[in-house]
Design a protein around this motif. Sequence first.
Motif, PDB file in Angstrom:
ATOM      1  N   CYS A 221       0.842  -1.194   0.000  1.00 35.96           N
ATOM      2  CA  CYS A 221       0.000   0.000   0.000  1.00 35.96           C
ATOM      3  C   CYS A 221       0.882   1.251   0.000  1.00 35.96           C
ATOM      4  O   CYS A 221       1.708   1.438   0.898  1.00 35.96           O
ATOM      5  N   CYS A 224      -0.232   3.629   3.270  1.00 40.95           N
ATOM      6  CA  CYS A 224       0.148   3.307   4.665  1.00 40.95           C
ATOM      7  C   CYS A 224       1.384   2.421   4.744  1.00 40.95           C
ATOM      8  O   CYS A 224       1.820   2.063   5.833  1.00 40.95           O
ATOM      9  N   CYS A 235      -6.612  -1.659   0.052  1.00 43.04           N
ATOM     10  CA  CYS A 235      -5.760  -1.941   1.210  1.00 43.04           C
ATOM     11  C   CYS A 235      -6.626  -2.338   2.401  1.00 43.04           C
ATOM     12  O   CYS A 235      -7.538  -1.595   2.773  1.00 43.04           O
ATOM     13  N   HIS A 237      -5.743  -2.394   5.385  1.00 42.06           N
ATOM     14  CA  HIS A 237      -5.363  -1.643   6.586  1.00 42.06           C
ATOM     15  C   HIS A 237      -5.968  -0.246   6.576  1.00 42.06           C
ATOM     16  O   HIS A 237      -6.440   0.226   7.600  1.00 42.06           O
ATOM     17  N   CYS A 238      -5.918   0.443   5.400  1.00 39.98           N
ATOM     18  CA  CYS A 238      -6.365   1.836   5.370  1.00 39.98           C
ATOM     19  C   CYS A 238      -7.381   2.123   4.262  1.00 39.98           C
ATOM     20  O   CYS A 238      -7.768   3.263   4.051  1.00 39.98           O
ATOM     21  N   SER A 240      -7.096   2.247   1.201  1.00 41.54           N
ATOM     22  CA  SER A 240      -6.589   3.011   0.059  1.00 41.54           C
ATOM     23  C   SER A 240      -6.616   2.136  -1.204  1.00 41.54           C
ATOM     24  O   SER A 240      -6.479   0.921  -1.125  1.00 41.54           O
TER      25      SER A 240
HETATM   26 ZN    ZN Z   1      -2.925   1.073   3.252  1.00 38.37          ZN
END
Ligand code: ZN
Length: 331
Positions: A221, A224, A235, A237-238, A240
């Motif tokens: 990513c 992040c 992503c 996690h974030c 994106s």
């Molecule tokens: Zn990310």
Amino acid sequence: MASEWLSELKAMVGREYGRVYAWDKVNAPMVRQWCEVMGIDNPLYTDEEYAKQTEFDGIVAPPAMLQAWCLEGLHQNNYPEGSTDENPYGALKLIEKQGYPAVVAVNSELSFDRYITMGEKLYYVTKLTEVGDEKTTALGTGFFVTLVMTFFSENTSAASDDEKIGELLFRVFKFKPHQQPEKNSAPAEVPVIKRPKPGISDDTRFFWEGCEAKELRIQHCKTCDELQHPPAPVCMHCQSFELDYQVVSGSGELYSFVVMHYPEVPPFDYPNPIGLIQLDEGVRVPAGLVGVDNKNDLKIGQRVQVEFQTFDEELTLPMFRIIDSNAQARG
Ligand code: ZN
């Protein structure tokens, strides 16, 4: 004479076979487990408090579970005391002896008279209700045989009769398969079974192209800076969409593994060890294991290194080689 056994068969129609009892009274734990296995979450079957407020005034057994109560269990023909040892499939044996070896279940109809409540003791009797005339179908030539199992709830007070609660009709076709067409004398070509190919999408293409290039590419990513595998459109996690990939070292350790023994599916070799690899960069990748001399020596924590193998001259996959024989405890 042919007609002799046929009249013997026809004479069996209408015969009723003795009782087969349930091992256990209708009970909540079996209902709960059945619902769990079947993926049913109706509180009428499992939540006593809820069921108390319904017209049933307590939990009931799922109707479709009817047959389950009187099953023999793990061991064949292991029925509770009092059950008959007559074999209701005698007609099928008789037909088989006349050269009709194959059998296929044709249809099954389950019907219910009422809900069953906890504590009831069930049994069923089987009746041979119909044997058709010889028929030829796409499968072969033979006889349709219909059995009906009638389920009862035992009434412990001698004052009244046992109550019928449901019925299971079971029809089979006992037949002689059609003759196979004569095989050509020329030896048939043995089809080459190839390794199954991955479904490749725009989100995963970089990974498979990496394999071709003998690089282990892991999605990265740009927002992040986290890695993730398997590749996804976003992503995790974030959230994106700004994703690219990084080429990783291919070094890691065995996080978990299985060794497949059965069923043996071509073209794989068996036993077939498969690992879940914890890469040093932090993500986990499932992959085939190579360099495993003795499958019993596989240990969690063993160091592994990726190597690329090409199958059927068309598919390159990352495999992981065990590079030490000692397990190292994970930190
Ligand atoms: Zn990310």
